[in-house]
Design an enzyme around this catalytic site. Structure first.
Site, PDB file in Angstrom:
ATOM      1  N   GLY A 102       0.681  -1.226  -0.040  1.00 43.52           N
ATOM      2  CA  GLY A 102       0.066   0.041  -0.022  1.00 43.52           C
ATOM      3  C   GLY A 102       0.973   1.257   0.025  1.00 43.52           C
ATOM      4  CD  GLU A 104       1.696   0.440   7.613  1.00 43.73           C
ATOM      5  OE1 GLU A 104       1.089   0.724   6.441  1.00 43.73           O
ATOM      6  OE2 GLU A 104       1.557  -0.568   8.158  1.00 43.73           O
ATOM      7  CG  ASP A 105      -0.984   1.628   3.300  1.00 45.10           C
ATOM      8  OD1 ASP A 105      -0.626   1.254   4.437  1.00 45.10           O
ATOM      9  OD2 ASP A 105      -1.386   0.833   2.557  1.00 45.10           O
ATOM     10  CG  ASP A 146      -7.987  -0.654  10.022  1.00 46.79           C
ATOM     11  OD1 ASP A 146      -8.695   0.048  10.302  1.00 46.79           O
ATOM     12  OD2 ASP A 146      -8.274  -1.688   9.695  1.00 46.79           O
ATOM     13  CE  LYS A 182      -9.536   2.404   7.931  1.00 49.28           C
ATOM     14  NZ  LYS A 182     -10.028   1.280   7.781  1.00 49.28           N
ATOM     15  CG  PHE A 195     -12.338  -0.779   2.990  1.00 50.13           C
ATOM     16  CD1 PHE A 195     -11.352  -1.438   3.865  1.00 50.13           C
ATOM     17  CD2 PHE A 195     -12.186  -0.724   1.500  1.00 50.13           C
ATOM     18  CE1 PHE A 195     -10.456  -2.273   3.248  1.00 50.13           C
ATOM     19  CE2 PHE A 195     -11.405  -1.507   1.124  1.00 50.13           C
ATOM     20  CZ  PHE A 195     -10.571  -2.311   1.732  1.00 50.13           C
ATOM     21  CB  VAL A 196      -9.846   4.582   2.459  1.00 53.06           C
ATOM     22  CG1 VAL A 196     -10.905   5.497   3.633  1.00 53.06           C
ATOM     23  CG2 VAL A 196      -8.707   4.244   3.170  1.00 53.06           C
ATOM     24  CG  ASP A 213      -5.610  -3.734  -1.749  1.00 52.72           C
ATOM     25  OD1 ASP A 213      -5.383  -3.339  -0.548  1.00 52.72           O
ATOM     26  OD2 ASP A 213      -6.215  -4.908  -1.867  1.00 52.72           O
ATOM     27  NE  ARG A 243      -2.194  -2.869  -4.357  1.00 55.01           N
ATOM     28  CZ  ARG A 243      -2.141  -3.044  -2.871  1.00 55.01           C
ATOM     29  NH1 ARG A 243      -2.310  -2.151  -2.149  1.00 55.01           N
ATOM     30  NH2 ARG A 243      -2.215  -4.258  -2.550  1.00 55.01           N
TER      31      ARG A 243
HETATM   32  P1  5GP Z   1      -3.675  -2.733  10.638  1.00 54.44           P
HETATM   33  O1  5GP Z   1      -2.761  -3.838  10.855  1.00 54.44           O
HETATM   34  O2  5GP Z   1      -3.401  -1.367  11.320  1.00 54.44           O
HETATM   35  O3  5GP Z   1      -4.935  -3.151  11.141  1.00 54.44           O
HETATM   36  O4  5GP Z   1      -3.760  -2.433   9.072  1.00 54.44           O
HETATM   37  C1  5GP Z   1      -2.798  -2.238   8.386  1.00 54.44           C
HETATM   38  C2  5GP Z   1      -2.909  -2.425   6.897  1.00 54.44           C
HETATM   39  O5  5GP Z   1      -4.064  -2.946   6.481  1.00 54.44           O
HETATM   40  C3  5GP Z   1      -2.677  -1.203   5.885  1.00 54.44           C
HETATM   41  O6  5GP Z   1      -1.185  -1.218   5.766  1.00 54.44           O
HETATM   42  C4  5GP Z   1      -3.421  -1.846   4.619  1.00 54.44           C
HETATM   43  O7  5GP Z   1      -2.663  -2.571   3.929  1.00 54.44           O
HETATM   44  C5  5GP Z   1      -4.549  -2.393   5.333  1.00 54.44           C
HETATM   45  N1  5GP Z   1      -5.881  -1.633   5.464  1.00 54.44           N
HETATM   46  C6  5GP Z   1      -6.222  -1.232   6.661  1.00 54.44           C
HETATM   47  N2  5GP Z   1      -7.256  -0.535   6.566  1.00 54.44           N
HETATM   48  C7  5GP Z   1      -7.494  -0.347   5.374  1.00 54.44           C
HETATM   49  C8  5GP Z   1      -8.336   0.573   4.627  1.00 54.44           C
HETATM   50  O8  5GP Z   1      -9.258   1.156   4.760  1.00 54.44           O
HETATM   51  N3  5GP Z   1      -8.239   0.235   3.153  1.00 54.44           N
HETATM   52  C9  5GP Z   1      -7.382  -0.579   2.509  1.00 54.44           C
HETATM   53  N4  5GP Z   1      -7.431  -0.592   1.138  1.00 54.44           N
HETATM   54  N5  5GP Z   1      -6.472  -1.433   3.062  1.00 54.44           N
HETATM   55  C10 5GP Z   1      -6.475  -1.161   4.472  1.00 54.44           C
END
Ligand code: 5GP
Length: 184
Positions: free
Chosen positions: A53, A108-109, A112, A140, A160-161, A167, A173
């Protein structure tokens, strides 16, 4: 063509809501780049991008940083093709750089749940970098993290974005703006 109609063309779905337009993203990344440039002068940091991402964000961010740096990548997965976290992190690609004694900035992108950054914080700390900081384009508000995310592009609601590297089932993407999508 408007961004919304680009989206419709790619998905075949009805238009979704734009959350962040490319101009806003560009302006915020310029600010982040300037701030990071000030903080890392003469430190020659190692940037670690979290694939997939981050690929567009890191490409834009590093071109806003006026200093020497190295760039490496890790590839993790916490999501399959679903919109909910699986709760488990897997490493698909590790870093190749020796980060012992180096100033490390993880790129990081999106943060979440906070699981991925938490996992990386633990894993990279063990390698004894001189410093370990995190930058994320999006965060978030539900994220649970027990350390500081040093640089945050935008705090966003729990939606969800997609777009700008993010993606949905490996697609979308390449959208230049960021959109919210309805959960299934
Ligand atoms: P976390 O481990 O913080 O829950 O999530 C991190 C990863 O989950 C991000 O690097 C991304 O790849 C994916 N992710 C989390 N939220 C979203 C979202 O809203 N949209 C998308 N496309 N990917 C997400």
């Amino acid at each position: 063509m408007t961004a919304v109609s680009e989206y419709s063309k790619l998905t075949g779905n009805s238009p979704k809501q734009i959350l962040l337009e490319r101009k806003q993203i560009e302006a915020r990344i310029a600010e982040l780049g300037a701030e990071i440039t000030r903080d890392y002068q003469d430190k020659k940091p190692v940037l670690i991008g979290v694939l997939n991402g981050c690929f567009i964000f890191i490409a834009d961010l590093v071109r806003r940083m006026q200093l020497d740096m190295e760039i490496d990548f890790v590839k993790l997965s916490s999501y399959g093709n679903e919109q909910e976290s699986s709760g488990k992190i897997k490493i698909h690609k590790d870093i190749n750089t020796n980060i012992h004694g180096r100033h490390v900035l993880v790129v990081e992108d999106i943060v979440d749940t906070g699981l991925s950054v938490g996992f990386l914080h633990e894993k990279l700390s063990v390698l004894e970098p001189a410093s370990l900081k995190f930058v994320t384009l999006l965060k978030k508000d539900k994220a649970k993290i027990n350390f500081k995310i040093d640089y945050i592009g935008f705090e966003i609601p729990d939606r969800f974005v997609v777009g700008y590297g993010l993606d949905h089932g490996q697609l979308l993407r390449n959208l230049p703006d960021i959109y919210t999508m309805d959960r299934k």
